[in-house]
Design an enzyme around this catalytic site. Sequence first.
Site, mmCIF file in Angstrom:
data_model
loop_
_atom_site.group_PDB
_atom_site.id
_atom_site.type_symbol
_atom_site.label_atom_id
_atom_site.label_comp_id
_atom_site.label_asym_id
_atom_site.label_seq_id
_atom_site.Cartn_x
_atom_site.Cartn_y
_atom_site.Cartn_z
ATOM 1 N N ASN A 1 -6.151 -13.297 70.683
ATOM 2 C CA ASN A 1 -5.386 -12.043 70.851
ATOM 3 C C ASN A 1 -6.232 -11.002 69.960
ATOM 4 O O ASN A 1 -7.019 -11.381 69.012
ATOM 5 C CB ASN A 1 -4.111 -11.881 70.673
ATOM 6 N N LYS A 2 -5.682 -9.624 70.274
ATOM 7 C CA LYS A 2 -6.226 -8.633 69.373
ATOM 8 C C LYS A 2 -6.440 -8.868 67.957
ATOM 9 O O LYS A 2 -5.524 -9.423 67.268
ATOM 10 C CB LYS A 2 -5.329 -7.312 69.450
ATOM 11 N N ARG B 1 -7.705 -1.921 80.155
ATOM 12 C CA ARG B 1 -7.857 -2.975 79.341
ATOM 13 C C ARG B 1 -6.482 -3.721 79.328
ATOM 14 O O ARG B 1 -5.427 -3.513 79.921
ATOM 15 C CB ARG B 1 -8.171 -2.584 77.823
ATOM 16 N N GLY B 2 -6.640 -4.758 78.399
ATOM 17 C CA GLY B 2 -5.364 -5.800 78.562
ATOM 18 C C GLY B 2 -5.804 -6.891 79.539
ATOM 19 O O GLY B 2 -6.370 -6.604 80.663
ATOM 20 N N ALA B 3 -5.571 -8.213 78.965
ATOM 21 C CA ALA B 3 -6.367 -9.302 79.849
ATOM 22 C C ALA B 3 -5.889 -9.400 81.323
ATOM 23 O O ALA B 3 -6.635 -9.330 82.100
ATOM 24 C CB ALA B 3 -5.711 -10.644 79.116
ATOM 25 N N ARG C 1 -16.709 -7.995 79.844
ATOM 26 C CA ARG C 1 -16.104 -8.254 78.437
ATOM 27 C C ARG C 1 -15.854 -9.883 78.575
ATOM 28 O O ARG C 1 -15.376 -10.558 79.471
ATOM 29 C CB ARG C 1 -14.446 -7.456 78.379
ATOM 30 N N ASP D 1 -5.218 -12.874 74.796
ATOM 31 C CA ASP D 1 -6.131 -12.807 75.811
ATOM 32 C C ASP D 1 -6.895 -14.146 76.273
ATOM 33 O O ASP D 1 -7.387 -14.292 77.545
ATOM 34 C CB ASP D 1 -7.414 -12.218 75.221
ATOM 35 N N GLN E 1 -4.576 0.539 70.183
ATOM 36 C CA GLN E 1 -3.633 0.576 71.299
ATOM 37 C C GLN E 1 -2.241 0.358 70.907
ATOM 38 O O GLN E 1 -1.406 0.815 71.807
ATOM 39 C CB GLN E 1 -4.261 -1.074 71.583
HETATM 40 O O1 MRU Z 1 -9.403 -4.853 73.542
HETATM 41 P P1 MRU Z 1 -7.979 -4.974 74.555
HETATM 42 O O2 MRU Z 1 -7.245 -3.764 74.626
HETATM 43 O O3 MRU Z 1 -8.209 -5.350 75.913
HETATM 44 O O4 MRU Z 1 -7.080 -6.116 74.165
HETATM 45 C C1 MRU Z 1 -5.875 -6.313 74.537
HETATM 46 C C2 MRU Z 1 -5.049 -7.485 73.660
HETATM 47 O O5 MRU Z 1 -5.472 -7.945 72.927
HETATM 48 C C3 MRU Z 1 -3.722 -7.608 74.284
HETATM 49 O O6 MRU Z 1 -2.800 -8.018 73.212
HETATM 50 C C4 MRU Z 1 -3.938 -8.854 75.200
HETATM 51 O O7 MRU Z 1 -4.762 -8.602 76.298
HETATM 52 C C5 MRU Z 1 -2.607 -9.139 76.043
HETATM 53 S S1 MRU Z 1 -2.238 -7.979 77.350
HETATM 54 C C6 MRU Z 1 -0.794 -8.432 78.263
#
Ligand code: MRU
Length: 337
Positions: free
Chosen positions: A243-244, A48-50, A87, A233, A192
Amino acid sequence: MTNSFNSIEFKNNKLILLDQTKLPLKETYIKTDEYERIAIAIERLEVRGAPAIGISAAYAIALSFKNITIVQKNHFEIVYERLWKTRPTAVNLFWALNRMKKVFELNKNSKNIYNILVSEAIQIHNEDVIMCDQIAANGLQIFKKKSTVLTHCNTGKLATGGGGTAFNVINYGFKKGKVKFVHADETRPLLQGSRLTAFELSKSGIPFSINTDSTAAFLMQNNKIDLVITGADRIALNGDSANKIGTYNLAVLCKHHNIPFYIAAPTSTIDQKCKSGKNIQIEFRDKKEINSFKKEKITSEEYEVFSPAFDVTPNNLITGIITEKKLHLPPYNFRIL
Ligand code: MRU
């Protein structure tokens, strides 16, 4: 537990992903050459993470051509669409898939298509490593003094191909003596922050504590935070940033307490088709993640749950957006990159 780790590795024609759902208590790896298994890993947030989602999807496209002698007519489209649906919010996924599509279109009749696609995926991965370092270098200027920083979600090595986005800015800052302490939001509902960012802060030797998301206001009110930095994201052309979930809360709190609020992300997170945050699709999560914890019920399953995975911070609350190119200041206009 070893001291260093690889979150995404392409080795012997297989993708090796560190299973992020098990961290920090177990370090287990998913080793696969099946695109479907990678699609599932993205859906389950094992990766996970963009940027990490985009890189994994690129390898998945390439691996779908491994051991194929006769490519069926719609093979690429089937794989591309499967991954496209994993996603919805992180634009890096679609950016990487479209980059793979361009390479496929140009080389679809080549006998070497697998190797060509693997090279492109490796290129996407390597570019991300470089971008992470450039983001960190460009971000150093945000530290006006030895700072205490608050961050949200996870933006480090686990979320990217390299050292991270917001996390790498913090890490470089720490190495240069500009960061003294980090508060990591636990990041409900999937933690996370308390699982992954804490794991990475600990590995980097950065002093930190975990706090519940709702503690941020208390910390700010008591002058404990010098600045907030998070990842993104998807960034719209006007700077609105998804973002999250909980990131927008932090930006509002920063405005109230006169604390700088920064975003760090590679330009692959900027959506050239998205004029403002209104156009960003927000993922919603399953109610099970809220009404139970580690499969144990904590409230009635009959209750409705509202669980967006992301929110959008409007550009007027963002002090600066750090990319691999520079520190962008408002007013934001990302149309010409
Ligand atoms: O749901 P996730 O864990 O994929 O969400 C990730 C985030 O919101 C991160 O902050 C974002 O992707 C930046 S990653 C460098």
